[in-house]
Write a protein that holds these residues in place. Structure first.
Motif, PDB file in Angstrom:
ATOM      1  N   GLU A  82      42.180 -35.987 -41.459  1.00 47.95           N
ATOM      2  CA  GLU A  82      40.991 -35.464 -40.792  1.00 47.95           C
ATOM      3  C   GLU A  82      40.023 -36.586 -40.420  1.00 47.95           C
ATOM      4  N   ARG A  83      39.914 -37.603 -41.275  1.00 41.88           N
ATOM      5  CA  ARG A  83      39.044 -38.739 -40.939  1.00 41.88           C
ATOM      6  C   ARG A  83      39.548 -39.460 -39.688  1.00 41.88           C
ATOM      7  N   ARG A 113      26.828 -29.345 -35.593  1.00 43.53           N
ATOM      8  CA  ARG A 113      26.946 -28.637 -36.876  1.00 43.53           C
ATOM      9  C   ARG A 113      27.626 -29.477 -37.960  1.00 43.53           C
ATOM     10  N   ALA A 114      27.726 -30.788 -37.736  1.00 42.39           N
ATOM     11  CA  ALA A 114      28.259 -31.658 -38.791  1.00 42.39           C
ATOM     12  C   ALA A 114      27.307 -31.633 -39.984  1.00 42.39           C
ATOM     13  N   PHE A 115      27.803 -31.953 -41.186  1.00 43.65           N
ATOM     14  CA  PHE A 115      26.974 -31.909 -42.382  1.00 43.65           C
ATOM     15  C   PHE A 115      27.232 -33.159 -43.224  1.00 43.65           C
ATOM     16  N   LEU A 121      28.613 -38.360 -42.845  1.00 45.84           N
ATOM     17  CA  LEU A 121      28.635 -37.201 -41.956  1.00 45.84           C
ATOM     18  C   LEU A 121      30.060 -36.658 -41.863  1.00 45.84           C
ATOM     19  N   GLU A 122      30.209 -35.359 -42.118  1.00 44.81           N
ATOM     20  CA  GLU A 122      31.514 -34.710 -42.089  1.00 44.81           C
ATOM     21  C   GLU A 122      31.578 -33.690 -40.953  1.00 44.81           C
ATOM     22  N   ASP A 326      38.006 -28.273 -45.328  1.00 42.98           N
ATOM     23  CA  ASP A 326      38.213 -28.103 -46.761  1.00 42.98           C
ATOM     24  C   ASP A 326      38.229 -26.628 -47.159  1.00 42.98           C
ATOM     25  N   LYS A 327      39.166 -26.255 -48.005  1.00 45.43           N
ATOM     26  CA  LYS A 327      39.262 -24.912 -48.595  1.00 45.43           C
ATOM     27  C   LYS A 327      39.194 -23.810 -47.537  1.00 45.43           C
ATOM     28  N   GLN A 328      40.215 -23.750 -46.702  1.00 46.91           N
ATOM     29  CA  GLN A 328      40.339 -22.670 -45.733  1.00 46.91           C
ATOM     30  C   GLN A 328      40.764 -21.416 -46.493  1.00 46.91           C
TER      31      GLN A 328
END
Length: 338
Positions: A82-83, A113-115, A121-122, A326-328
């Motif tokens: 993902e990175r 909407r990144a956090f 930043l993800e 993460d965690k779908q």
């Protein structure tokens, strides 16, 4: 083993599901302007299908922890992938396969909407990875994927969705003629105004439908906005037919047993904020919609207490189908006939 990997549930009519998917993809992607959206999907030859989505049913936090330990190396690999996929541009594309359109495509994403996580930043993958053909993002496409593969409704199924103006509802309506949707309009003036637009108003804690009305109930990112969510669960159980199923998603912390109450509604109508207010996007309200709670594993037992026979967390992930993040997790609640 208390949980298992599910590709096709026992008794699933595979031919029926494939027919529905073909009909759905034709209707969902029939716009002429989308014919040349990306080079990969332009071929008229046979579509090369990815491997089936692996969906793991989990019934409790210990089961989830065991599952995570078993796939720990895979989780690390996902994060690294993902990175690399998160390109340093305002918007970018990722190659993949759209389950809704049944075609290869280039999913669209941006840093909106990144956090922040640990000062970094993800990407908010869940609300991006939009297919340029059907216009559905990661979360919406996954809802349809789980609906078709786990719930497996027919065109004759009576389905209730706790939304009516979303892109997801519009596309589901094309495939299921007996789909009923609704919106919650707190302002009586909005109820009157939207009656002419054929938007149905429903309070999920006091549904107007008769008992045993539906084969399937769909509710995605709605229940966190309902202060009395237990009554909403009870109403869903009441209006489902025996052997009915409810597929839904909520903000969920897999590390916590208890629900986290963020705000509560007082008898006089005022709101007591227990944590800093959290508002989620609402297409009908520019100020957003207040989130009253995040859920933990106790939610599964609460649903059984109000009429459901079994409740499962459905864990899934696929780079190929564009289900990153993460965690779908979504949830399946079932009623059994007595």
């Amino acid at each position: 083993m208390p949980y298992g990997r599910i590709v096709n549930p026992v008794g699933l009519a595979e031919v029926r599901v494939k027919e529905l998917l073909q009909r759905f993809s034709k209707r969902a992607c029939s716009s002429p302007r989308d014919e040349a959206v990306d080079g990969e999907a332009g071929s008229s030859g046979p579509v090369e299908m990815p491997a089936p989505l692996v969906i793991t049913r989990i019934r409790s936090q210990p089961d989830f922890q065991e599952h995570q330990a078993q796939i720990n190396a895979e989780l690390v690999a996902r994060q690294e992938a993902e990175r690399e996929l998160a390109q340093p541009f305002p918007s970018f594309t990722t190659s993949g396969f759209c389950f809704v359109c049944q075609k290869r495509t280039q999913f669209l994403s941006s840093w909106e909407r990144a956090f922040s996580v640990g000062g970094h930043l993800e990407m908010n993958w869940r609300e991006h990875m939009q297919c340029p053909r059907c216009r559905l993002n990661n979360r919406m496409r996954a809802c349809i994927h789980l609906l078709m593969k786990i719930v497996a409704p027919t065109r004759e199924s009576r389905i209730y969705a706790t939304e009516q103006s979303s892109p997801l509802y519009i596309y589901l309506r094309k495939c299921f003629p007996f789909l009923q949707g609704s919106e919650f309009m707190q302002d009586s003036a909005l109820v009157s105004e939207n009656s002419s637009n054929k938007l149905r108003h429903e309070d999920l804690t006091q549904l107007s439908f008769p008992t045993h009305s539906f084969d399937v109930i769909l509710s995605f990112d709605v229940l966190e906005h309902i202060p009395d969510y237990r009554s909403a669960f009870a109403e869903c159980a009441r209006t489902l037919k025996p052997t009915g199923k409810m597929l839904f998603s909520v903000p969920f912390d897999a590390n916590n047993v208890r629900n986290q109450k963020r705000a509560q509604l007082q008898k006089d109508g005022t709101i007591d904020y227990l944590l800093p207010p959290e508002y989620h996007d609402d297409p009908r309200n520019p100020e957003g919609c207040l989130c009253f709670q995040h859920f933990g594993w106790e939610m599964l037992e609460e649903m059984k207490e109000v009429g459901f026979s079994s409740v499962w967390a459905l864990s899934y992930y696929s780079q190929e189908y564009g289900y990153l993040g993460d965690k779908q997790i979504q949830f399946l609640a079932e009623k059994w006939s007595h």
